[in-house]
Design a protein around this motif. Structure first.
Motif, PDB file in Angstrom:
ATOM      1  N   THR A  78      -9.588 -29.574  28.673  1.00 46.88           N
ATOM      2  CA  THR A  78      -9.470 -28.309  27.955  1.00 46.88           C
ATOM      3  C   THR A  78      -9.490 -27.178  28.979  1.00 46.88           C
ATOM      4  OG1 THR A  78     -10.662 -29.203  26.043  1.00 46.88           O
ATOM      5  CG2 THR A  78     -10.451 -26.814  26.178  1.00 46.88           C
ATOM      6  N   TYR A  79      -8.449 -26.341  28.952  1.00 51.54           N
ATOM      7  CA  TYR A  79      -8.333 -25.273  29.946  1.00 51.54           C
ATOM      8  C   TYR A  79      -8.215 -23.924  29.243  1.00 51.54           C
ATOM      9  CZ  TYR A  79      -6.890 -22.775  34.156  1.00 51.54           C
ATOM     10  OH  TYR A  79      -6.824 -21.907  35.215  1.00 51.54           O
ATOM     11  N   SER A  80      -9.062 -22.981  29.647  1.00 45.73           N
ATOM     12  CA  SER A  80      -9.057 -21.641  29.054  1.00 45.73           C
ATOM     13  C   SER A  80      -8.078 -20.751  29.814  1.00 45.73           C
ATOM     14  CB  SER A  80     -10.462 -21.029  29.112  1.00 45.73           C
ATOM     15  OG  SER A  80     -11.373 -21.780  28.335  1.00 45.73           O
ATOM     16  N   LEU A  81      -7.068 -20.253  29.101  1.00 46.20           N
ATOM     17  CA  LEU A  81      -6.060 -19.371  29.669  1.00 46.20           C
ATOM     18  C   LEU A  81      -6.399 -17.916  29.352  1.00 46.20           C
ATOM     19  CD1 LEU A  81      -2.975 -21.465  28.524  1.00 46.20           C
ATOM     20  CD2 LEU A  81      -3.841 -21.288  30.856  1.00 46.20           C
ATOM     21  N   PRO A  82      -5.744 -16.972  30.008  1.00 41.64           N
ATOM     22  CA  PRO A  82      -5.986 -15.557  29.693  1.00 41.64           C
ATOM     23  C   PRO A  82      -5.624 -15.229  28.247  1.00 41.64           C
ATOM     24  CG  PRO A  82      -4.849 -15.792  31.797  1.00 41.64           C
ATOM     25  CD  PRO A  82      -4.846 -17.149  31.158  1.00 41.64           C
ATOM     26  N   ARG A  83      -6.174 -14.147  27.753  1.00 42.01           N
ATOM     27  CA  ARG A  83      -5.885 -13.606  26.416  1.00 42.01           C
ATOM     28  C   ARG A  83      -6.243 -14.592  25.300  1.00 42.01           C
ATOM     29  NH1 ARG A  83      -2.814  -8.965  26.633  1.00 42.01           N
ATOM     30  NH2 ARG A  83      -1.884  -8.488  28.665  1.00 42.01           N
ATOM     31  N   ASN A  84      -7.320 -15.346  25.488  1.00 44.91           N
ATOM     32  CA  ASN A  84      -7.885 -16.243  24.467  1.00 44.91           C
ATOM     33  C   ASN A  84      -7.052 -17.492  24.192  1.00 44.91           C
ATOM     34  OD1 ASN A  84     -10.094 -14.433  23.896  1.00 44.91           O
ATOM     35  ND2 ASN A  84      -8.644 -13.162  22.755  1.00 44.91           N
ATOM     36  N   PHE A  85      -6.047 -17.778  24.997  1.00 42.30           N
ATOM     37  CA  PHE A  85      -5.266 -19.000  24.806  1.00 42.30           C
ATOM     38  C   PHE A  85      -6.017 -20.193  25.384  1.00 42.30           C
ATOM     39  CE2 PHE A  85      -1.961 -15.830  24.366  1.00 42.30           C
ATOM     40  CZ  PHE A  85      -1.134 -16.367  23.389  1.00 42.30           C
ATOM     41  N   THR A  86      -5.869 -21.337  24.728  1.00 40.80           N
ATOM     42  CA  THR A  86      -6.518 -22.572  25.172  1.00 40.80           C
ATOM     43  C   THR A  86      -5.495 -23.699  25.198  1.00 40.80           C
ATOM     44  OG1 THR A  86      -8.640 -21.915  24.212  1.00 40.80           O
ATOM     45  CG2 THR A  86      -8.347 -24.235  24.728  1.00 40.80           C
ATOM     46  N   LEU A  87      -5.422 -24.394  26.331  1.00 39.75           N
ATOM     47  CA  LEU A  87      -4.544 -25.553  26.485  1.00 39.75           C
ATOM     48  C   LEU A  87      -5.420 -26.796  26.541  1.00 39.75           C
ATOM     49  CD1 LEU A  87      -1.656 -26.657  27.032  1.00 39.75           C
ATOM     50  CD2 LEU A  87      -2.158 -26.404  29.471  1.00 39.75           C
ATOM     51  N   ASN A  88      -5.124 -27.779  25.709  1.00 43.68           N
ATOM     52  CA  ASN A  88      -5.935 -28.993  25.693  1.00 43.68           C
ATOM     53  C   ASN A  88      -5.040 -30.226  25.627  1.00 43.68           C
ATOM     54  OD1 ASN A  88      -5.747 -29.955  22.673  1.00 43.68           O
ATOM     55  ND2 ASN A  88      -6.127 -27.741  22.586  1.00 43.68           N
TER      56      ASN A  88
END
Length: 208
Positions: A78-88
């Motif tokens: 799970t990776y937290s991206l800028p502007r509240n986006f999350t890639l999992n």
């Protein structure tokens, strides 16, 4: 009774306050593994008044005399991206070795490889959020007492959009599963799975 010994190891950690890693692995050995054994009637017999001819096949539970092992690996990210986006995403590998004979069915019934990957944002704006996810699994051999079938591989795309109705203290969700995909089945004898489209409205007294 069936007996097993299993060895498991895992690791979970956070890197740079952005990346969550969850890794695990296992190895299992079985003694007297219970599976299905195909047997044939040697001579004609009777069952509930009906004649059962010689050569009729039955599937019985039976202990395997062979060594049976299974092993697998699972990885979740799970990776937290800028502007509240999350890639999992996640990946799992599972294998099974039963030294099967033609008339013994272990019934592992698990794809060797499968994964899913998703992108989401619970707060694109103050009220708007979304989530999209793709999941895939490899084809595999399905075994049961009533048949054997090679389950084809399939991939499924799911998506959902949510909107917060603050004055009503409610959350509106619109989504779909298997978006744009064809019907698929997960095992022999199961119904086909198609698409599902839905709208939901949830009231929450404590919604902020």
């Amino acid at each position: 009774p069936e007996k097993l010994k299993s060895f498991e190891v895992g690791y979970k950690g956070v890197f740079s306050n952005k990346l969550l890693v969850d890794l695990n692995a296992y190895y299992t050995t079985y003694q007297s593994f219970i599976g299905g054994q195909i047997v044939a009637v040697k001579a004609p017999t009777q069952h509930q008044g009906n004649t059962v001819p010689a050569g009729s096949l039955y599937s019985l539970y039976n202990n395997s005399i062979e060594n049976v092992t299974s092993s697998g690996v699972g990885l979740g990210l799970t990776y937290s991206l800028p502007r509240n986006f999350t890639l999992n995403g996640s990946y799992s590998y599972a294998t099974f070795d039963a030294n099967e004979t033609a008339d013994f069915r272990a019934g592992f019934n698990t794809p060797e490889n499968k994964f899913n990957i998703g992108l989401g944002n619970r707060k694109v704006t103050n009220n708007l959020g979304f989530n999209i996810n793709f999941r895939w699994q490899e084809g595999f051999l399905w075994q049961s007492s009533y048949g054997v079938w090679n389950v084809p591989e399939f991939g499924v795309l799911d998506a959902q959009v949510s909107y917060k109705l603050s004055p009503l203290k409610s959350m509106l969700k619109v989504g779909a599963t298997n978006l744009g995909g064809g019907d698929y089945r997960t095992n022999l004898g199961a119904p086909f799975v198609g698409q599902m489209y839905y709208i939901s409205l949830t009231f929450d007294e404590f919604l902020k």
